[in-house]
Design a protein around this motif. Structure first.
Motif, PDB file in Angstrom:
ATOM      1  N   GLY A  68       1.639  16.568 -16.410  1.00  0.00           N
ATOM      2  CA  GLY A  68       2.515  16.599 -15.260  1.00  0.00           C
ATOM      3  C   GLY A  68       3.038  15.209 -14.965  1.00  0.00           C
ATOM      4  N   PRO A  69       3.813  15.041 -13.882  1.00  0.00           N
ATOM      5  CA  PRO A  69       4.335  13.720 -13.524  1.00  0.00           C
ATOM      6  C   PRO A  69       3.212  12.722 -13.254  1.00  0.00           C
ATOM      7  CG  PRO A  69       5.457  15.448 -12.296  1.00  0.00           C
ATOM      8  CD  PRO A  69       4.301  16.100 -12.963  1.00  0.00           C
ATOM      9  N   LEU A  70       3.437  11.489 -13.644  1.00  0.00           N
ATOM     10  CA  LEU A  70       2.514  10.397 -13.329  1.00  0.00           C
ATOM     11  C   LEU A  70       2.949   9.785 -12.001  1.00  0.00           C
ATOM     12  CD1 LEU A  70       0.111   8.713 -14.570  1.00  0.00           C
ATOM     13  CD2 LEU A  70       1.875   7.048 -15.225  1.00  0.00           C
ATOM     14  N   GLU A  71       2.079   9.832 -11.010  1.00  0.00           N
ATOM     15  CA  GLU A  71       2.398   9.348  -9.673  1.00  0.00           C
ATOM     16  C   GLU A  71       1.603   8.083  -9.367  1.00  0.00           C
ATOM     17  OE1 GLU A  71       1.866  12.458  -6.820  1.00  0.00           O
ATOM     18  OE2 GLU A  71       2.654  13.998  -8.163  1.00  0.00           O
ATOM     19  N   THR A  72       2.244   7.121  -8.754  1.00  0.00           N
ATOM     20  CA  THR A  72       1.570   5.892  -8.352  1.00  0.00           C
ATOM     21  C   THR A  72       1.057   6.056  -6.930  1.00  0.00           C
ATOM     22  OG1 THR A  72       3.009   4.575  -9.774  1.00  0.00           O
ATOM     23  CG2 THR A  72       1.785   3.399  -8.075  1.00  0.00           C
ATOM     24  N   ILE A  73      -0.239   5.990  -6.766  1.00  0.00           N
ATOM     25  CA  ILE A  73      -0.868   6.171  -5.461  1.00  0.00           C
ATOM     26  C   ILE A  73      -0.916   4.865  -4.688  1.00  0.00           C
ATOM     27  CG2 ILE A  73      -3.016   6.824  -4.294  1.00  0.00           C
ATOM     28  CD1 ILE A  73      -1.483   9.153  -5.559  1.00  0.00           C
ATOM     29  N   SER A  74      -1.210   3.752  -5.367  1.00  0.00           N
ATOM     30  CA  SER A  74      -1.291   2.453  -4.706  1.00  0.00           C
ATOM     31  C   SER A  74      -0.867   1.355  -5.667  1.00  0.00           C
ATOM     32  CB  SER A  74      -2.720   2.179  -4.220  1.00  0.00           C
ATOM     33  OG  SER A  74      -2.841   0.869  -3.706  1.00  0.00           O
ATOM     34  N   LEU A  88       0.815  -1.207   0.000  1.00  0.00           N
ATOM     35  CA  LEU A  88       0.000   0.000   0.000  1.00  0.00           C
ATOM     36  C   LEU A  88       0.849   1.259   0.000  1.00  0.00           C
ATOM     37  CD1 LEU A  88      -2.742  -1.131   2.501  1.00  0.00           C
ATOM     38  CD2 LEU A  88      -3.096  -0.534   0.126  1.00  0.00           C
ATOM     39  N   ALA A  89       2.154   1.116   0.075  1.00  0.00           N
ATOM     40  CA  ALA A  89       3.039   2.288   0.149  1.00  0.00           C
ATOM     41  C   ALA A  89       2.944   3.107  -1.130  1.00  0.00           C
ATOM     42  CB  ALA A  89       4.476   1.839   0.366  1.00  0.00           C
ATOM     43  N   THR A  90       3.113   4.380  -0.990  1.00  0.00           N
ATOM     44  CA  THR A  90       3.094   5.266  -2.156  1.00  0.00           C
ATOM     45  C   THR A  90       4.412   5.182  -2.905  1.00  0.00           C
ATOM     46  OG1 THR A  90       1.626   6.768  -1.031  1.00  0.00           O
ATOM     47  CG2 THR A  90       2.912   7.674  -2.860  1.00  0.00           C
ATOM     48  N   VAL A  91       4.294   5.127  -4.238  1.00  0.00           N
ATOM     49  CA  VAL A  91       5.468   5.119  -5.090  1.00  0.00           C
ATOM     50  C   VAL A  91       5.337   6.284  -6.062  1.00  0.00           C
ATOM     51  CG1 VAL A  91       6.815   3.810  -6.758  1.00  0.00           C
ATOM     52  CG2 VAL A  91       5.606   2.615  -4.936  1.00  0.00           C
ATOM     53  N   LEU A  92       6.346   7.071  -6.179  1.00  0.00           N
ATOM     54  CA  LEU A  92       6.315   8.182  -7.113  1.00  0.00           C
ATOM     55  C   LEU A  92       7.079   7.801  -8.381  1.00  0.00           C
ATOM     56  CD1 LEU A  92       6.935  11.273  -4.822  1.00  0.00           C
ATOM     57  CD2 LEU A  92       4.790  10.421  -5.744  1.00  0.00           C
ATOM     58  N   ALA A  93       6.367   7.778  -9.499  1.00  0.00           N
ATOM     59  CA  ALA A  93       7.049   7.476 -10.750  1.00  0.00           C
ATOM     60  C   ALA A  93       7.954   8.630 -11.158  1.00  0.00           C
ATOM     61  CB  ALA A  93       6.019   7.200 -11.849  1.00  0.00           C
ATOM     62  N   GLY A  94       7.446   9.854 -10.958  1.00  0.00           N
ATOM     63  CA  GLY A  94       8.288  11.035 -11.077  1.00  0.00           C
ATOM     64  C   GLY A  94       8.543  11.547 -12.464  1.00  0.00           C
ATOM     65  N   ALA A  95       8.573  10.708 -13.455  1.00  0.00           N
ATOM     66  CA  ALA A  95       8.973  11.172 -14.776  1.00  0.00           C
ATOM     67  C   ALA A  95       7.774  11.599 -15.601  1.00  0.00           C
ATOM     68  CB  ALA A  95       9.712  10.058 -15.520  1.00  0.00           C
ATOM     69  N   GLU A  99      -2.840  -1.114 -10.039  1.00  0.00           N
ATOM     70  CA  GLU A  99      -2.240   0.128  -9.564  1.00  0.00           C
ATOM     71  C   GLU A  99      -3.195   1.298  -9.803  1.00  0.00           C
ATOM     72  OE1 GLU A  99       2.493  -0.837 -10.239  1.00  0.00           O
ATOM     73  OE2 GLU A  99       1.405   0.250 -11.811  1.00  0.00           O
ATOM     74  N   LEU A 100      -3.034   2.321  -8.980  1.00  0.00           N
ATOM     75  CA  LEU A 100      -3.773   3.573  -9.137  1.00  0.00           C
ATOM     76  C   LEU A 100      -2.770   4.698  -9.327  1.00  0.00           C
ATOM     77  CD1 LEU A 100      -6.354   5.320  -9.020  1.00  0.00           C
ATOM     78  CD2 LEU A 100      -6.027   5.428  -6.529  1.00  0.00           C
ATOM     79  N   TYR A 101      -3.017   5.546 -10.349  1.00  0.00           N
ATOM     80  CA  TYR A 101      -2.133   6.656 -10.656  1.00  0.00           C
ATOM     81  C   TYR A 101      -2.881   7.971 -10.530  1.00  0.00           C
ATOM     82  CZ  TYR A 101      -0.352   2.578 -13.181  1.00  0.00           C
ATOM     83  OH  TYR A 101       0.042   1.314 -13.525  1.00  0.00           O
ATOM     84  N   TYR A 102      -2.077   9.024 -10.324  1.00  0.00           N
ATOM     85  CA  TYR A 102      -2.597  10.390 -10.273  1.00  0.00           C
ATOM     86  C   TYR A 102      -1.757  11.251 -11.201  1.00  0.00           C
ATOM     87  CZ  TYR A 102      -3.208  15.170  -8.480  1.00  0.00           C
ATOM     88  OH  TYR A 102      -3.421  16.501  -8.364  1.00  0.00           O
ATOM     89  N   ARG A 103      -2.430  12.099 -11.950  1.00  0.00           N
ATOM     90  CA  ARG A 103      -1.700  12.996 -12.843  1.00  0.00           C
ATOM     91  C   ARG A 103      -2.458  14.314 -13.000  1.00  0.00           C
ATOM     92  NH1 ARG A 103       1.216  10.877 -18.082  1.00  0.00           N
ATOM     93  NH2 ARG A 103       3.081  11.773 -17.143  1.00  0.00           N
ATOM     94  N   GLU A 104      -1.706  15.417 -12.984  1.00  0.00           N
ATOM     95  CA  GLU A 104      -2.272  16.720 -13.283  1.00  0.00           C
ATOM     96  C   GLU A 104      -2.050  17.010 -14.759  1.00  0.00           C
ATOM     97  OE1 GLU A 104      -0.965  19.697 -10.534  1.00  0.00           O
ATOM     98  OE2 GLU A 104      -1.514  18.482  -8.777  1.00  0.00           O
ATOM     99  N   ILE A 105      -3.103  17.486 -15.416  1.00  0.00           N
ATOM    100  CA  ILE A 105      -3.074  17.666 -16.871  1.00  0.00           C
ATOM    101  C   ILE A 105      -3.529  19.094 -17.168  1.00  0.00           C
ATOM    102  CG2 ILE A 105      -3.905  16.807 -19.089  1.00  0.00           C
ATOM    103  CD1 ILE A 105      -4.550  14.153 -17.629  1.00  0.00           C
ATOM    104  N   GLY A 106      -2.584  19.925 -17.580  1.00  0.00           N
ATOM    105  CA  GLY A 106      -2.877  21.336 -17.801  1.00  0.00           C
ATOM    106  C   GLY A 106      -3.363  21.629 -19.204  1.00  0.00           C
ATOM    107  N   ARG A 107      -3.770  22.864 -19.367  1.00  0.00           N
ATOM    108  CA  ARG A 107      -4.186  23.347 -20.690  1.00  0.00           C
ATOM    109  C   ARG A 107      -3.224  24.441 -21.146  1.00  0.00           C
ATOM    110  NH1 ARG A 107      -9.233  21.706 -18.697  1.00  0.00           N
ATOM    111  NH2 ARG A 107     -10.623  20.877 -20.304  1.00  0.00           N
TER     112      ARG A 107
END
Length: 439
Positions: A34-40, A14-21, A431-439
């Motif tokens: 933005g960076p793709l982050e692994t939440i779970s 369950l630890a958070t992993v940051l893909a970072g790239a 896995e679950l990922y989080y990403r911010e996507i700008g305009r």
């Protein structure tokens, strides 16, 4: 704090992993990844829905709700909430069992027992989960504002505890109140949809209108809630569908407004209507039955999401939805907009790949952005934006087998994406990922 006992192995997965790239450059300059982050890395394979609202943001923090696999109990899951701070730090906790000592275990049920959440104006986290015709709403609220490490079950605080509930979808209004749409049924009647209101000033729930906002007993119809949004003027906007019974294909996509100031319901052209609405309610339908489409057939609507575009002092509904025409093998991704007093419909994606039940839509400035998932390559999440007469696709999680998603939008137009790859690790775990996507 509730003591949560978890094995070392469960803690590790369950630890958070940051893909970072940052992934490959987008196809359209308007889509800024933005960076793709692994939440779970412990998401349950049944953490899949098309109707849900699993992500929210409040006071600079993002909250994500998801089901995780129970290692020693196949067919069961826990429900976790992760809080992501702006600096990239994390806190998380699970919904507890009745004694508050361990994570509650819920039964897997693909497409039904998935979580939705919203944060109220005081920062308390509200979570609805694990319901498929379940008696009483499975509802938890955080013990402290902004803190996902301790939840208490609050089911008794909502009305209609004897009804069976499915498909919760919840959102926060600008004044900090919450609005929940959910399907409710009591045997032998058909399932209708209800609207509940959390009044933040009094910390209490109420049923709006005293009855379902959509319901039809004869001929029998089952309502499928899709999305609920609240605009800056306080108006509640709702998207939903109708079906003959429990089925994966629905019909007559519908749009309805509730105006709290007058305690009245309205269709898109502003006409007030009585509730419960039915498919025969004038002006309700944004996607009518098409040639050859029938309520007992395999062609029609499956899932829809809603965004609202400012238009002077009013708001234009923009609805993205999946629709399969009679005689065609795949679901197309469509858009419906209420423009100049009528619904207009066009196609974002028409194949050849099949799409999954997941999609979402956001709007900012002059831009509509539609999110969907192609089933090929294990799942490819797409953000599509209009460029003249065509739509430009950008993969938003390249190389990740995303199957389901949810997206919300900040005031500056940046999208916050919840991207779930439920079988990325094994047939039972993803896995679950989080990403911010700008305009």
């Amino acid at each position: 704090m509730i003591p949560i006992r978890i094995s070392a192995l469960a803690t590790a997965v369950l630890a958070t992993v940051l893909a970072g790239a940052v992934l490959a450059p987008p196809a359209s300059a308007a889509v800024v990844l933005g960076p793709l982050e692994t939440i779970s890395v412990a998401v349950d394979d049944k953490n899949q829905a098309g109707w849900w609202s699993p992500i929210d943001e409040f006071a600079g923090r993002t909250y994500l709700a998801y089901n995780t696999d129970v290692l020693d109990n196949p067919g069961r899951h826990n429900v976790w909430v992760t809080r992501r701070d702006a600096a990239g730090s994390y806190a998380r906790g699970c919904l507890p069992n009745t004694t508050g000592t361990v994570c509650a275990e819920f039964t897997d049920d693909l497409g039904h027992n998935q979580p939705s959440l919203a944060v109220d104006g005081d920062g308390f986290i509200h979570v609805f989960a694990a319901m498929h015709n379940s008696t009483g709403i499975t509802y938890y609220r955080s013990v402290r504002p902004g803190d996902p490490t301790e939840f208490a079950r609050r089911t008794s605080e909502l009305p209609d505890g004897s009804l069976g509930f499915t498909y919760p979808n919840v959102t926060r209004a600008p004044n900090g109140d919450l609005w929940l749409i959910i399907r409710a049924r009591s045997v032998p009647t058909r399932a209708g949809a209800r609207l509940y209101h959390w009044t933040n000033a009094t910390n209490s729930w109420s049923l709006v209108g005293g009855t379902a906002f959509a319901y039809q007993q004869s001929p029998q119809r089952t309502v499928y809630p899709d999305d609920v949004q609240v605009t800056a003027d306080g108006v509640v906007h709702i998207a939903f569908e109708w079906a003959y019974a429990a089925t994966g294909v629905r019909h007559e996509g519908s749009y309805l407004q509730y105006r709290p100031g007058t305690n009245t319901f309205h269709v898109a052209n502003g006409t007030q209507v009585a509730i419960p609405t039915t498919p025969a309610t004038p002006g309700l339908i944004f996607q009518p039955l098409m040639a050859g489409e029938a309520y007992d057939g395999d062609f029609g609507v499956q899932s829809a999401k809603l965004a609202l575009r400012p238009s002077g002092t009013t708001w234009t509904p923009v609805i993205a939805y999946r629709y399969r025409e009679v005689g065609t093998p795949t679901f197309k991704v469509r858009r419906a907009r209420f423009v100049n007093g009528a619904w207009t419909r066009d196609i974002m994606y028409g194949g050849p790949s099949q799409t999954t039940a997941a999609l979402d839509v956001t709007t900012a400035g002059s831009s509509d952005r539609v999110y969907y998932v192609k089933s090929d390559a294990g799942g490819t999440a797409i953000a599509a934006e209009q460029n003249g007469a065509s739509w430009v696709e950008t993969p938003v999680a390249a190389g990740k087998p995303v199957q389901r998603l949810g997206v919300i939008t900040r005031a500056n137009g940046t999208d916050l994406a919840y991207l779930c790859a439920p079988t990325a690790i094994s047939a039972r775990r993803g896995e679950l990922y989080y990403r911010e996507i700008g305009r």
